[in-house]
Write an enzyme that holds these catalytic residues in place. Structure first.
Site, PDB file in Angstrom:
ATOM      1  N   CYS A  10       7.944  -8.525  -2.925  1.00 12.67           N
ATOM      2  CA  CYS A  10       7.115  -8.692  -4.123  1.00 12.67           C
ATOM      3  C   CYS A  10       7.050 -10.174  -4.431  1.00 12.67           C
ATOM      4  O   CYS A  10       8.099 -10.824  -4.556  1.00 12.67           O
ATOM      5  CB  CYS A  10       7.731  -7.948  -5.304  1.00 12.67           C
ATOM      6  SG  CYS A  10       6.903  -8.256  -6.885  1.00 12.67           S
ATOM      7  N   ASN A  35       5.748  -6.267 -15.277  1.00 12.67           N
ATOM      8  CA  ASN A  35       5.682  -7.388 -14.340  1.00 12.67           C
ATOM      9  C   ASN A  35       6.339  -8.653 -14.879  1.00 12.67           C
ATOM     10  O   ASN A  35       6.879  -9.457 -14.120  1.00 12.67           O
ATOM     11  CB  ASN A  35       4.221  -7.674 -13.960  1.00 12.67           C
ATOM     12  CG  ASN A  35       4.103  -8.299 -12.580  1.00 12.67           C
ATOM     13  OD1 ASN A  35       4.848  -7.948 -11.662  1.00 12.67           O
ATOM     14  ND2 ASN A  35       3.165  -9.214 -12.414  1.00 12.67           N
ATOM     15  N   CYS A  64      -0.515 -11.012  -4.443  1.00 15.27           N
ATOM     16  CA  CYS A  64       0.020  -9.740  -4.949  1.00 15.27           C
ATOM     17  C   CYS A  64       0.096  -8.766  -3.797  1.00 15.27           C
ATOM     18  O   CYS A  64      -0.923  -8.206  -3.373  1.00 15.27           O
ATOM     19  CB  CYS A  64      -0.820  -9.166  -6.083  1.00 15.27           C
ATOM     20  SG  CYS A  64      -0.033  -7.715  -6.847  1.00 15.27           S
ATOM     21  N   LEU A  65       1.296  -8.567  -3.287  1.00 17.30           N
ATOM     22  CA  LEU A  65       1.503  -7.717  -2.112  1.00 17.30           C
ATOM     23  C   LEU A  65       1.162  -6.265  -2.405  1.00 17.30           C
ATOM     24  O   LEU A  65       0.416  -5.619  -1.669  1.00 17.30           O
ATOM     25  CB  LEU A  65       2.955  -7.859  -1.641  1.00 17.30           C
ATOM     26  CG  LEU A  65       3.391  -6.953  -0.486  1.00 17.30           C
ATOM     27  CD1 LEU A  65       4.247  -7.736   0.497  1.00 17.30           C
ATOM     28  CD2 LEU A  65       4.176  -5.740  -0.997  1.00 17.30           C
ATOM     29  N   VAL A  66       1.690  -5.721  -3.500  1.00 12.82           N
ATOM     30  CA  VAL A  66       1.544  -4.285  -3.735  1.00 12.82           C
ATOM     31  C   VAL A  66       0.121  -3.911  -4.119  1.00 12.82           C
ATOM     32  O   VAL A  66      -0.319  -2.785  -3.876  1.00 12.82           O
ATOM     33  CB  VAL A  66       2.579  -3.798  -4.772  1.00 12.82           C
ATOM     34  CG1 VAL A  66       2.212  -4.242  -6.176  1.00 12.82           C
ATOM     35  CG2 VAL A  66       2.744  -2.277  -4.710  1.00 12.82           C
TER      36      VAL A  66
END
Length: 256
Positions: free
Chosen positions: A199, A168, A81-83
């Site tokens: 993302c 999401n 999960c990048l963010v």
């Protein structure tokens, strides 16, 4: 005889379906051209809406996930999960990766940890990109946060597009080839590379090579960068067919 089967552990948001699709797809495609084989294992952190508050709560669960996966003796862990990482403050991917690696060490199953946030920065630096253009599914406030995080790593964002999607599951249901048309609205003058999906939940893999061929720039996603660094951590050739320049094998031997 060198090891031929590797266990890939992924720490994923509960509503994420794409990393368990795209990472296996890339490594299965690699199996057609290289001898190594892979198995895939996940542990989930609860998150439904992509908001700063939910992301911060979710990140606290990553320690539990790393512990669970290390019980099964992974060869590498990927925090998908990048963010979530980027919402925790500039440079946080280093702290997160070190913390989760320490969990595996203390559990007697040491494994390197790759975060999709750190992998994106690493992949762009491997390409030598100093100026980039970015597409993200997030609300504009989160895209701004992501761009500021990347810029704090010394990479300038010349343009970005926010798709303004908070749910999401909706992000994960998108047609990846829709990015081919969205890309046409992205300004790339002066850019060294394109981030087609900042993302790991927004599908993009089928569009990577299409857009790369059309624009003449290296094109990456959070997922392709994560696959690149996973292969590096395992000491394997960074080759995945039809996944863009970064995974062409050209950067074998690049620093991790």
């Amino acid at each position: 005889m060198s090891k031929q089967v590797f266990r890939i552990g992924q720490i994923v948001p509960s509503s994420n379906v794409t990393m368990e699709t795209e990472i296996p797809a890339m490594l299965r495609a690699r199996e057609a051209v290289e001898p190594e084989r892979f198995t895939f294992h996940s542990s989930r952190m609860r998150m439904k809406r992509v908001s700063k508050e939910e992301l911060e709560t979710m990140d606290k669960d990553s320690v539990r996930c790393a512990l669970e996966l290390s019980d099964a003796r992974m060869d590498v862990l990927g925090y998908a999960c990048l963010v979530a990482i980027m919402s925790m403050g500039k440079g946080y991917h280093r702290e997160s990766e070190a913390k989760l690696h320490q969990v595996t060490v203390e559990n007697g199953a040491p494994a390197p940890v790759v975060s999709s946030a750190g992998a994106l920065v690493h992949g762009l630096k491997t390409l030598g990109a100093k100026r980039i253009s970015v597409i993200a599914p997030y609300m504009s406030s989160l895209t701004k946060l992501v761009c500021e995080y990347i810029e704090a790593e010394g990479i300038q964002v010349v343009d970005s597009i926010s798709l303004e999607i908070a749910d999401n599951c909706e992000v994960g249901a998108r047609d990846p080839l829709a990015l081919v048309e969205i890309f046409k609205r992205l300004k790339t003058d002066g850019a060294d590379a394109v981030v087609l999906s900042a993302c790991v939940q927004m599908p993009s893999l089928p569009a990577i090579s299409v857009v790369e061929s059309s624009c003449g720039l290296p094109v990456v996603s959070s997922a392709t960068c994560t696959a690149f660094q996973i292969l590096q951590k395992l000491g394997l050739k960074t080759v995945v067919p039809n996944a863009g320049l970064l995974l062409s094998g050209k950067f074998d031997g690049a620093s991790q």
